[in-house]
Design a protein around this motif. Structure first.
Motif, PDB file in Angstrom:
ATOM      1  N   VAL A  61       0.770  -1.243  -0.095  1.00  0.00           N
ATOM      2  CA  VAL A  61       0.050  -0.033   0.069  1.00  0.00           C
ATOM      3  C   VAL A  61       0.894   1.118   0.023  1.00  0.00           C
ATOM      4  O   VAL A  61       1.757   1.254   0.883  1.00  0.00           O
ATOM      5  CB  VAL A  61      -0.918   0.046   1.142  1.00  0.00           C
ATOM      6  CG1 VAL A  61      -1.727   1.554   1.378  1.00  0.00           C
ATOM      7  CG2 VAL A  61      -1.707  -1.234   1.475  1.00  0.00           C
ATOM      8  N   ALA A  62       0.624   2.005  -1.127  1.00  0.00           N
ATOM      9  CA  ALA A  62       1.633   3.210  -1.004  1.00  0.00           C
ATOM     10  C   ALA A  62       0.537   4.353  -1.411  1.00  0.00           C
ATOM     11  O   ALA A  62       0.182   4.552  -2.645  1.00  0.00           O
ATOM     12  CB  ALA A  62       2.758   3.210  -2.036  1.00  0.00           C
ATOM     13  N   THR A  63       0.040   5.273  -0.623  1.00  0.00           N
ATOM     14  CA  THR A  63      -0.793   6.348  -0.705  1.00  0.00           C
ATOM     15  C   THR A  63      -0.186   7.628  -0.476  1.00  0.00           C
ATOM     16  O   THR A  63       0.316   7.945   0.515  1.00  0.00           O
ATOM     17  CB  THR A  63      -1.970   6.071   0.168  1.00  0.00           C
ATOM     18  OG1 THR A  63      -2.414   4.686  -0.209  1.00  0.00           O
ATOM     19  CG2 THR A  63      -3.194   7.008  -0.280  1.00  0.00           C
ATOM     20  N   ALA A 106      -1.927  10.309  -1.519  1.00  0.00           N
ATOM     21  CA  ALA A 106      -3.062  11.152  -1.447  1.00  0.00           C
ATOM     22  C   ALA A 106      -3.204  11.469  -0.101  1.00  0.00           C
ATOM     23  O   ALA A 106      -2.773  10.664   0.883  1.00  0.00           O
ATOM     24  CB  ALA A 106      -4.194  10.317  -1.732  1.00  0.00           C
ATOM     25  N   ARG A 131     -11.171   0.026  -3.018  1.00  0.00           N
ATOM     26  CA  ARG A 131      -9.755  -0.319  -2.774  1.00  0.00           C
ATOM     27  C   ARG A 131      -9.399  -1.107  -1.686  1.00  0.00           C
ATOM     28  O   ARG A 131      -8.182  -1.650  -1.590  1.00  0.00           O
ATOM     29  CB  ARG A 131      -9.138   0.932  -3.031  1.00  0.00           C
ATOM     30  CG  ARG A 131      -9.153   1.563  -4.268  1.00  0.00           C
ATOM     31  CD  ARG A 131      -8.766   1.003  -5.557  1.00  0.00           C
ATOM     32  NE  ARG A 131      -7.461   0.498  -5.375  1.00  0.00           N
ATOM     33  CZ  ARG A 131      -6.399   1.428  -5.853  1.00  0.00           C
ATOM     34  NH1 ARG A 131      -6.510   2.512  -6.174  1.00  0.00           N
ATOM     35  NH2 ARG A 131      -5.165   0.914  -5.840  1.00  0.00           N
ATOM     36  N   ARG A 135      -6.797   4.678   5.907  1.00  0.00           N
ATOM     37  CA  ARG A 135      -6.700   4.018   4.520  1.00  0.00           C
ATOM     38  C   ARG A 135      -7.670   4.438   3.697  1.00  0.00           C
ATOM     39  O   ARG A 135      -8.853   4.799   3.851  1.00  0.00           O
ATOM     40  CB  ARG A 135      -7.123   2.442   4.388  1.00  0.00           C
ATOM     41  CG  ARG A 135      -5.695   1.770   4.672  1.00  0.00           C
ATOM     42  CD  ARG A 135      -5.567   0.216   4.250  1.00  0.00           C
ATOM     43  NE  ARG A 135      -5.609   0.167   3.040  1.00  0.00           N
ATOM     44  CZ  ARG A 135      -5.508  -1.181   2.367  1.00  0.00           C
ATOM     45  NH1 ARG A 135      -5.491  -2.279   3.004  1.00  0.00           N
ATOM     46  NH2 ARG A 135      -5.390  -1.337   1.148  1.00  0.00           N
ATOM     47  N   LEU A 136      -7.320   4.956   2.187  1.00  0.00           N
ATOM     48  CA  LEU A 136      -8.117   5.435   1.073  1.00  0.00           C
ATOM     49  C   LEU A 136      -8.830   4.198   0.666  1.00  0.00           C
ATOM     50  O   LEU A 136      -8.307   3.502  -0.192  1.00  0.00           O
ATOM     51  CB  LEU A 136      -7.244   6.191   0.100  1.00  0.00           C
ATOM     52  CG  LEU A 136      -8.144   6.750  -0.826  1.00  0.00           C
ATOM     53  CD1 LEU A 136      -9.269   7.531  -0.674  1.00  0.00           C
ATOM     54  CD2 LEU A 136      -7.040   7.581  -1.905  1.00  0.00           C
TER      55      LEU A 136
END
Lengths: 268, 268
Positions: free
Chosen positions: B116-118, B120, B220, B254-255
């Motif tokens: 997980v690489a966010t 935003a 997601r 988390r998005l």
């Protein structure tokens, strides 16, 4: 003289809502045919199905299987036409196998009125002559991606580290864009432009094919002739997938298309 | 005890790919039934059509006509099922008139691996107790929007000027969100959450109904139980239309969902 784009995306009516097309080998990239090109062919068939609504406002495509150069068939079904917009279901297939299924709403962008209020910011690109032409890609890349011969792309030097094994890690690829033959891009052509650049995952150090699951393009204005600015960005890599947001700005500084796709992350 | 959401979105199989549903009057807003609620019903029918793939990864819906409370029918057609995902076409209709047509790709979010690489950024919201509850809306608003009774929304005070006739003009509405009955939102429920807040055009000083042309939601991750953070933003008002980008963040930061819709601008 017709543009290469018009020639490569031409469709021939073969029945009620049925069209024949020929997928040109010049659009191959890696193991398949570029998804944006396929969407352009499908988009032209939709335009011919609702002649009073020539422009895509929104197109959502789901990619089911990889295409190969050669004959293809497009079927369209008008779901509703009335007022200023028409909604159409369309499929592109080869030998009975569906490649893409799509829903689309078309209208006439020239007849759409209203204020323009854009707070999105135009990509900050160096002058064209300071950018990196796609023709500088290594020969082995160009051999598996004849697609690249279709465009004249000048990449922002800050976003091409991936080409030299040094991706920025920012998740952003952007550059100047026009067709290689110098013809201007029309609204249906914008469907293709939104899937023309390399996957933004290149900039994250993930080279390789990133299969599109879904791509939605909103076309917001007829582009003013001239160079376009195109950016691809991702902000959420998760669950083996990533979203790729594309913006296309025209030479008059208008945000003429916005797209988002959901794609599978390339394997490391 | 089942949640109100599960009860209001339940579907009954009536044939091969056919389902019956009942549109509850509690989801009316203005002259129609909330589009997110309709998408939830459609989304449940799709989930029942591909039981091994219970979660929406991507759903694209095109809105054709306004719905009314009462019976509705959903038809689903599996276009491809294989590997880890299935793609399905679905329609929700009433008395033979299509209300929504959609394409969807489903999978199992619990089985999706990967980093997980966010990049935003989570919406910056004041603490819940400093936010403005939706229950403070004027009685005349709540009367035409029983929808609001379904949720417990706490609006960011910086984004509710529109409720007092002083919209910020920024094109941003955000707040904390949970269901009024305290039940947690599941992945299909996220389809609804992406269309639950008032149109972001309220914040631009354009009150009134903003009919959705197209809405695509990417789910997601399975949301962690607890309060969600929801933001609606627009960056391009043009041609009588605007795009509305929604993000939903879960209590673990988390998005979990990203959506974009293209809607008609309300008339001044």
């Amino acid at each position: 003289m017709p543009s290469e784009w018009d020639t490569h995306t031409s469709v021939t009516a073969t029945g009620d809502g049925l069209f024949g097309a020929e997928l040109d080998p010049g659009w191959v990239v890696g193991g398949g045919v570029n998804g944006g090109y396929l969407l352009g062919i499908l988009g032209r068939a939709v335009a011919e199905s609702v002649p009073a609504k020539p422009h895509p406002l929104s197109v959502s495509a789901y990619y089911l299987s990889a295409s190969t150069p050669g004959p293809a068939q497009v079927s369209t079904r008008v779901l509703r036409e009335g007022g200023s917009v028409a909604t159409v279901a369309a499929e592109l297939g080869q030998e009975g196998v569906t490649r893409i299924t799509a829903l689309a709403t078309y209208g006439d962008l020239r007849a759409m009125h209203g204020d323009v209020a854009t707070t999105a910011e135009e990509p900050a690109l160096p002058p064209i002559e300071e950018c990196v032409p796609g023709t500088m890609a290594p020969e082995e890349v160009r051999r598996i991606a004849p697609l690249m011969e279709r465009f004249d792309i000048r990449f922002d030097p800050a976003c091409v580290g991936w080409a030299m094994g040094a991706p920025s890690g920012n998740g952003l690829i952007q550059g100047w864009f026009r067709m290689a033959d110098g013809h201007d891009v029309d609204p249906v052509g914008l469907l293709m432009v939104c899937d023309a650049l390399p996957p933004v995952t290149f900039d994250l150090g993930l080279p390789g094919w990133a299969p599109t699951l879904e791509l939605t393009v909103h076309v917001r204005a007829v582009p003013t002739p001239g160079w376009l600015k195109v950016s691809h960005r991702t902000r959420n890599v998760a669950g083996g997938m990533f979203e790729e947001d594309c913006e296309v700005w025209d030479s008059a500084g208008r945000l003429v298309a916005q797209s988002r796709q959901l794609a599978m992350q390339p394997r490391r």
